[in-house]
Design an enzyme around this catalytic site. Structure first.
Site, short mmCIF file in Angstrom:
data_model
loop_
_atom_site.label_atom_id
_atom_site.label_comp_id
_atom_site.label_asym_id
_atom_site.label_seq_id
_atom_site.Cartn_x
_atom_site.Cartn_y
_atom_site.Cartn_z
CG MET A 285 6.57 -0.81 -11.03
SD MET A 285 5.85 0.11 -9.62
CE MET A 285 6.64 -0.76 -8.26
CG LEU B 250 11.94 8.87 -13.37
CD1 LEU B 250 11.06 10.08 -13.69
CD2 LEU B 250 12.10 7.98 -14.59
CG HIS C 77 3.54 7.09 -2.92
ND1 HIS C 77 4.30 6.04 -3.36
CD2 HIS C 77 3.49 7.01 -1.57
CE1 HIS C 77 4.71 5.34 -2.29
NE2 HIS C 77 4.23 5.91 -1.21
CG ASP D 284 7.49 7.91 -3.65
OD1 ASP D 284 7.22 8.11 -4.84
OD2 ASP D 284 7.53 6.78 -3.15
#
Length: 205
Positions: free
Chosen positions: A90, A93, A109, A145
């Site tokens: 969580m 990066l 995801h 994502d």
């Protein structure tokens, strides 16, 4: 055997799915290190029960993200990690972290990206009234994502669904999709063209 580093923050069910695939001989890899930013993460405890090398590297108390990531990077490099797998990690990066393993960081995801990135993807899907949802395994880039898609699996969305019910149905597919995607990345030729990850034609399933 490719040496994997697992990053997780919670129960780590996708980490356990990868471990199970390795144990079954379906994934030519070994888990070199499991790292969590939460000292009490159930996934970290499970890793230790399995006899895997595990480390808690808390982000709380650090002066900033860079200081925390430097410790995580040092641990992964010290374990000889070649690929990094995010399993419910969580924390977003930084570009420097991503650059340390270019196109060698994988995430899963719970939506059909590019739809519904970020948190609460299942609730987002229900709010938008979609009829199909699922999960996406993708390479990690500097965005949220947003990296090239490797594998997707779908599930139906029912009229009476709750976010929890949809999440549970998607999770079943995640546990199949993640080992499949990683196996293909490690064993088949592939390349990235623009936003698309393409496997060699002779190996497409």
């Amino acid at each position: 055997m490719t040496r994997l580093g697992i990053l997780l923050s919670g129960r780590g069910s996708n980490f356990l799915a990868l471990h199970a695939a390795i144990e079954r001989g379906e994934l030519p890899a070994e888990i070199a290190l499991v790292v969590s930013n939460a000292e009490d993460a159930p996934g970290l405890a499970k890793a230790r029960e399995l006899g895997l090398r595990a480390a808690a590297i808390p982000h709380r108390g650090e002066p900033g993200r860079r200081a925390h990531e430097e410790k995580v990077l040092a641990a992964l490099r010290g374990a000889g990690v070649e690929w990094v797998c995010l399993a419910g990690y969580m924390r977003l990066l930084s570009p420097d972290f991503v650059a340390a393993w270019p196109r060698r960081i994988v995430n899963i995801h719970p939506s059909l990206l590019p739809a519904f990135p970020g948190l609460d993807a299942q609730a987002q899907a229900l709010a938008h009234g979609v009829k199909v949802s699922g999960c996406t395994v993708h390479l990690v880039d500097e965005g949220l994502d947003s990296g090239p898609i490797v594998v997707q699996r779908t599930v139906p969305v029912y009229d009476g669904d709750t976010a929890a019910a949809l999440a549970a149905r998607i999770l079943e597919q995640e546990h199949q999709a993640y080992p499949e995607a990683l196996r293909r990345l490690l064993t088949e030729p592939w390349e990235v063209e623009g936003r698309r990850l393409l496997f060699s034609p002779g190996n497409r399933e």
